[in-house]
Design a protein around this motif. Structure first.
Motif, short mmCIF file in Angstrom:
data_model
loop_
_atom_site.label_atom_id
_atom_site.label_comp_id
_atom_site.label_asym_id
_atom_site.label_seq_id
_atom_site.Cartn_x
_atom_site.Cartn_y
_atom_site.Cartn_z
N GLY A 234 19.83 -37.62 3.25
CA GLY A 234 21.00 -37.24 2.46
C GLY A 234 21.51 -35.86 2.80
O GLY A 234 20.90 -35.10 3.56
N GLU A 235 22.65 -35.51 2.19
CA GLU A 235 23.34 -34.25 2.53
C GLU A 235 22.48 -33.02 2.30
O GLU A 235 22.28 -32.21 3.20
CB GLU A 235 24.62 -34.14 1.71
N SER A 236 21.94 -32.86 1.09
CA SER A 236 21.18 -31.65 0.81
C SER A 236 19.86 -31.62 1.56
O SER A 236 19.43 -30.56 2.02
CB SER A 236 20.93 -31.51 -0.70
N SER A 237 19.24 -32.79 1.75
CA SER A 237 17.99 -32.83 2.52
C SER A 237 18.25 -32.56 3.99
O SER A 237 17.40 -31.99 4.68
CB SER A 237 17.31 -34.19 2.35
N ALA A 275 4.64 -40.46 0.51
CA ALA A 275 5.20 -39.32 1.24
C ALA A 275 5.73 -39.75 2.60
O ALA A 275 5.25 -40.71 3.20
CB ALA A 275 4.15 -38.23 1.41
N VAL A 276 6.74 -39.02 3.05
CA VAL A 276 7.19 -39.09 4.44
C VAL A 276 6.59 -37.89 5.15
O VAL A 276 6.79 -36.75 4.72
CB VAL A 276 8.73 -39.06 4.53
N THR A 277 5.83 -38.14 6.20
CA THR A 277 5.11 -37.07 6.90
C THR A 277 5.68 -36.89 8.30
O THR A 277 5.71 -37.82 9.10
CB THR A 277 3.61 -37.38 7.00
N LEU A 310 12.74 -30.59 -1.68
CA LEU A 310 12.12 -31.80 -1.14
C LEU A 310 10.85 -32.20 -1.88
O LEU A 310 10.27 -33.25 -1.58
CB LEU A 310 11.81 -31.61 0.35
N ARG A 311 10.41 -31.33 -2.80
CA ARG A 311 9.17 -31.59 -3.54
C ARG A 311 8.04 -31.94 -2.58
O ARG A 311 7.28 -32.89 -2.77
CB ARG A 311 9.37 -32.73 -4.55
N GLY A 312 7.95 -31.16 -1.53
CA GLY A 312 6.96 -31.42 -0.50
C GLY A 312 6.17 -30.19 -0.15
O GLY A 312 6.07 -29.24 -0.94
N SER A 313 5.63 -30.18 1.06
CA SER A 313 4.81 -29.05 1.51
C SER A 313 4.95 -28.92 3.01
O SER A 313 5.31 -29.88 3.72
CB SER A 313 3.35 -29.27 1.14
N PRO A 331 9.67 -39.11 -0.60
CA PRO A 331 10.67 -40.05 -0.06
C PRO A 331 11.88 -40.23 -0.95
O PRO A 331 12.99 -40.51 -0.46
CB PRO A 331 9.88 -41.36 0.11
N THR A 332 11.72 -40.09 -2.26
CA THR A 332 12.86 -40.24 -3.16
C THR A 332 13.84 -39.08 -3.04
O THR A 332 15.01 -39.21 -3.42
CB THR A 332 12.39 -40.35 -4.62
N ARG A 333 13.37 -37.94 -2.51
CA ARG A 333 14.24 -36.77 -2.38
C ARG A 333 14.91 -36.73 -1.00
O ARG A 333 15.91 -36.04 -0.82
CB ARG A 333 13.43 -35.48 -2.55
#
Length: 336
Positions: A234-237, A275-277, A310-313, A331-333
């Motif tokens: 998506g745009e922001s990601s 997660a998408v890694t 992204l609520r990730g790391s 993945p939802t973000r």
């Protein structure tokens, strides 16, 4: 017949009209007894501080709500207001549970306007202004950092172009192509104002545009290899991922695999429910060591962006034969 200014002026001082003006301005009122330390506030001030209305409060009661980093400064400033000549303004943060607000306390110093040992002033919620200021400071820092990086990248691209060409004409043509590709990548990081096209890109296409300036032999046909599943971003990601790739590629061009002819870069991706890694692996470059200094602005910006939006790391593994970076994303973000 319309009323004249002189006829309207008395209306300004009617109590109900003063209250209307105060409410319209977002101003709340306080008074402070300098002998007893007791505070009186209007209903708006109680609500602003998150304190039940009509509660007896002193300055120390308000201090419990002030952000710990500001508490001593505000206490000292408040105690010094009586000796300040002219109006004063103190900005500070308060905590209401998990919510943070910025408040501006304003009044007159040097005991001006004191009545029966009571001083008067106002509180204003300036959270919006402070957030805007912080946003401008962040943008200024980010742009300064990016301009410096772009100059370094341009120098590095000139060097790798000179190694792969034999004539000045060939070098000029290839360098122009690389810098043009770099411009396209930069546009992804900061979209053009007024852009109306729904911003959504495939992950592979995004990486193609971002990494094209760094590949000696064209997108992914040389020493940059990418293996990612077909998925939309998506745009922001897209903006956050562009920042990540831009920062990692810049550092690789400065110190890592892309700084030498023998270096290679592999980017792989696996998508699972939790997660998408994305794994960034550099090999064949100079021997690397984990930096001993505090991370720079770019690294801090990346960590904050990845964790926030992204609520990730993002994790770094400083192997001797090359850096390995692992990016995990909710993945939802990713599609946002």
């Amino acid at each position: 017949m319309a009323a004249t200014a002189e006829q309207l002026k008395p209306l300004l001082w009617e109590p109900k009209n003063l209250v209307r003006a105060i409410e319209a301005a977002g101003v709340t009122l306080w008074s402070w007894n300098v002998d007893t330390d007791a505070l009186a506030m209007d209903d708006g001030a109680y609500d602003l501080w998150g304190i039940p209305r009509n509660t007896d409060v002193k300055f120390e009661d308000l201090s419990a709500h002030i952000h710990p980093a500001d508490r001593d400064r505000v206490r000292a400033a408040f105690n010094a207001t009586r000796s300040i000549v002219g109006p004063y303004e103190i900005d500070f943060r308060i905590m209401l549970g998990e919510e943070l607000k910025w408040i501006s306390a304003r009044g007159q110093g040097d005991d001006v306007g004191m009545v029966q040992r009571i001083m008067f002033g106002i509180f204003i919620d300036v959270t919006g202004r402070k957030q805007a200021e912080e946003g401008r400071e962040l943008l200024a820092g980010e742009m300064s950092h990016r301009v410096k990086n772009l100059l370094t990248i341009a120098s590095g691209l000139t060097a790798i172009t000179s190694r792969s060409t034999s004539t000045t004409d060939d070098m000029a043509r290839e360098l122009t192509q690389r810098l043009t590709a770099l411009g396209r990548a930069h546009d992804l990081v900061r979209p053009v104002p007024g852009q109306t096209v729904a911003a959504s890109a495939l992950l592979g296409d995004l990486l193609t545009v971002l990494l094209a300036p760094y590949d000696d032999l064209g997108a992914f046909s040389g020493r940059i290899r990418v293996s990612v599943p077909r998925m939309s971003v998506g745009e922001s990601s897209t903006t956050i991922l562009a920042l990540v790739v831009h920062e990692l590629a810049t550092n690789s061009l400065k110190y890592g695999a892309l700084s030498v002819d023998t270096g290679t870069l592999d980017i792989s991706c696996s998508a699972r429910d939790e997660a998408v890694t994305v794994v960034w692996t550099e090999t064949g470059g100079p021997e690397v060591e984990e930096p001993s200094v505090v991370r720079g602005y770019g690294s801090k910006l990346l960590a904050r962006s990845v964790a926030g939006h992204l609520r990730g790391s993002i994790a770094y593994d400083w192997k001797k034969d090359g850096l390995v970076v692992t990016l995990k994303v909710d993945p939802t973000r990713l599609a946002d």
